[in-house]
Scaffold this motif. Structure first.
Motif, PDB file in Angstrom:
ATOM      1  N   PRO A 152       0.820  -1.221   0.000  1.00 23.67           N
ATOM      2  CA  PRO A 152       0.000   0.000   0.000  1.00 23.67           C
ATOM      3  C   PRO A 152       0.847   1.261   0.000  1.00 23.67           C
ATOM      4  O   PRO A 152       1.785   1.396   0.789  1.00 23.67           O
ATOM      5  CB  PRO A 152      -0.803  -0.132   1.293  1.00 23.67           C
ATOM      6  CG  PRO A 152      -0.869  -1.591   1.552  1.00 23.67           C
ATOM      7  CD  PRO A 152       0.435  -2.147   1.074  1.00 23.67           C
ATOM      8  N   GLY A 153       0.533   2.171  -0.911  1.00 26.34           N
ATOM      9  CA  GLY A 153       1.239   3.437  -0.982  1.00 26.34           C
ATOM     10  C   GLY A 153       2.624   3.380  -1.601  1.00 26.34           C
ATOM     11  O   GLY A 153       3.350   4.381  -1.593  1.00 26.34           O
ATOM     12  N   LYS A 154       2.984   2.210  -2.123  1.00 23.70           N
ATOM     13  CA  LYS A 154       4.327   2.065  -2.702  1.00 23.70           C
ATOM     14  C   LYS A 154       4.235   1.659  -4.167  1.00 23.70           C
ATOM     15  O   LYS A 154       3.193   1.251  -4.656  1.00 23.70           O
ATOM     16  CB  LYS A 154       5.136   1.032  -1.914  1.00 23.70           C
ATOM     17  CG  LYS A 154       5.397   1.441  -0.481  1.00 23.70           C
ATOM     18  CD  LYS A 154       6.369   0.487   0.193  1.00 23.70           C
ATOM     19  CE  LYS A 154       6.697   0.949   1.599  1.00 23.70           C
ATOM     20  NZ  LYS A 154       7.662   0.034   2.268  1.00 23.70           N
ATOM     21  N   GLU A 155       5.367   1.767  -4.849  1.00 21.07           N
ATOM     22  CA  GLU A 155       5.427   1.368  -6.251  1.00 21.07           C
ATOM     23  C   GLU A 155       5.467  -0.157  -6.367  1.00 21.07           C
ATOM     24  O   GLU A 155       5.767  -0.863  -5.405  1.00 21.07           O
ATOM     25  CB  GLU A 155       6.665   1.990  -6.905  1.00 21.07           C
ATOM     26  CG  GLU A 155       6.617   3.506  -6.979  1.00 21.07           C
ATOM     27  CD  GLU A 155       7.819   4.066  -7.721  1.00 21.07           C
ATOM     28  OE1 GLU A 155       7.781   5.268  -8.066  1.00 21.07           O
ATOM     29  OE2 GLU A 155       8.773   3.321  -7.973  1.00 21.07           O
ATOM     30  N   ARG A 156       5.181  -0.622  -7.583  1.00 16.94           N
ATOM     31  CA  ARG A 156       5.257  -2.050  -7.845  1.00 16.94           C
ATOM     32  C   ARG A 156       6.725  -2.442  -8.004  1.00 16.94           C
ATOM     33  O   ARG A 156       7.432  -1.902  -8.858  1.00 16.94           O
ATOM     34  CB  ARG A 156       4.466  -2.395  -9.103  1.00 16.94           C
ATOM     35  CG  ARG A 156       4.198  -3.865  -9.275  1.00 16.94           C
ATOM     36  CD  ARG A 156       3.158  -4.125 -10.347  1.00 16.94           C
ATOM     37  NE  ARG A 156       1.848  -3.572 -10.013  1.00 16.94           N
ATOM     38  CZ  ARG A 156       0.757  -3.824 -10.727  1.00 16.94           C
ATOM     39  NH1 ARG A 156       0.816  -4.599 -11.796  1.00 16.94           N
ATOM     40  NH2 ARG A 156      -0.384  -3.274 -10.360  1.00 16.94           N
ATOM     41  N   ASP A 157       7.189  -3.382  -7.199  1.00 15.62           N
ATOM     42  CA  ASP A 157       8.601  -3.778  -7.154  1.00 15.62           C
ATOM     43  C   ASP A 157       8.824  -5.163  -7.731  1.00 15.62           C
ATOM     44  O   ASP A 157       8.009  -6.067  -7.561  1.00 15.62           O
ATOM     45  CB  ASP A 157       9.099  -3.776  -5.710  1.00 15.62           C
ATOM     46  CG  ASP A 157       9.190  -2.382  -5.119  1.00 15.62           C
ATOM     47  OD1 ASP A 157       9.065  -2.275  -3.881  1.00 15.62           O
ATOM     48  OD2 ASP A 157       9.387  -1.412  -5.876  1.00 15.62           O
ATOM     49  N   PHE A 158       9.955  -5.323  -8.359  1.00 17.72           N
ATOM     50  CA  PHE A 158      10.384  -6.611  -8.888  1.00 17.72           C
ATOM     51  C   PHE A 158      10.662  -7.588  -7.744  1.00 17.72           C
ATOM     52  O   PHE A 158      11.262  -7.223  -6.728  1.00 17.72           O
ATOM     53  CB  PHE A 158      11.650  -6.419  -9.731  1.00 17.72           C
ATOM     54  CG  PHE A 158      12.354  -7.695 -10.086  1.00 17.72           C
ATOM     55  CD1 PHE A 158      13.522  -8.050  -9.437  1.00 17.72           C
ATOM     56  CD2 PHE A 158      11.856  -8.530 -11.063  1.00 17.72           C
ATOM     57  CE1 PHE A 158      14.188  -9.215  -9.745  1.00 17.72           C
ATOM     58  CE2 PHE A 158      12.500  -9.703 -11.390  1.00 17.72           C
ATOM     59  CZ  PHE A 158      13.671 -10.047 -10.725  1.00 17.72           C
TER      60      PHE A 158
END
Length: 123
Positions: free
Chosen positions: A41-47
């Motif tokens: 939540p509230g963060k970018e999509r990470d690898f």
């Protein structure tokens, strides 16, 4: 194009394990590199992890290396993410993604996405 459906998410205590699955439609699954990404939540999509078409090459984010394992079964059109020793910071929606040809860590290179599955790790 390939359609992707994730499953296997849920609630688990810290130190526990989960296995995510991503089922792909179509007869060309083996021509796609596959990957898992996650978004808190509230963060970018990470690898998280990626695997090449044959399954012989894998790459992992440093944060999951040694705890998570990506694998695939081309006969079943399915890619898996085995997650061990889960931590509260692993809590996120996990997305499966596919792209033709070479595996990549880059979100922008994937144009086929599943709907996501929620993983929640309690402390």
């Amino acid at each position: 194009q390939v359609q992707l459906v994730e499953s296997g998410g849920g609630l688990v205590q810290a130190g526990g394990s989960l296995r995510l699955s991503c089922a792909a439609s179509g007869r060309t699954f083996s021509s796609y590199a596959m990957a898992w990404f996650r978004q808190a939540p509230g963060k970018e999509r990470d690898f998280v992890a990626t695997i090449n078409q044959s399954g012989s090459i894998t790459y992992y984010a440093d944060s999951v290396k040694g705890r998570f394992t990506i694998s695939r079964d081309n006969a079943k059109n399915t890619v898996y993410l085995q997650m061990n020793n889960l931590k509260p910071e692993d809590t996120a929606v996990y997305y499966c993604a596919a792209k033709p040809w070479f595996a990549s860590r880059l979100y922008s290179q994937y144009d086929n996405w599943g709907q996501g599955t929620q993983v929640t790790v309690s402390s």
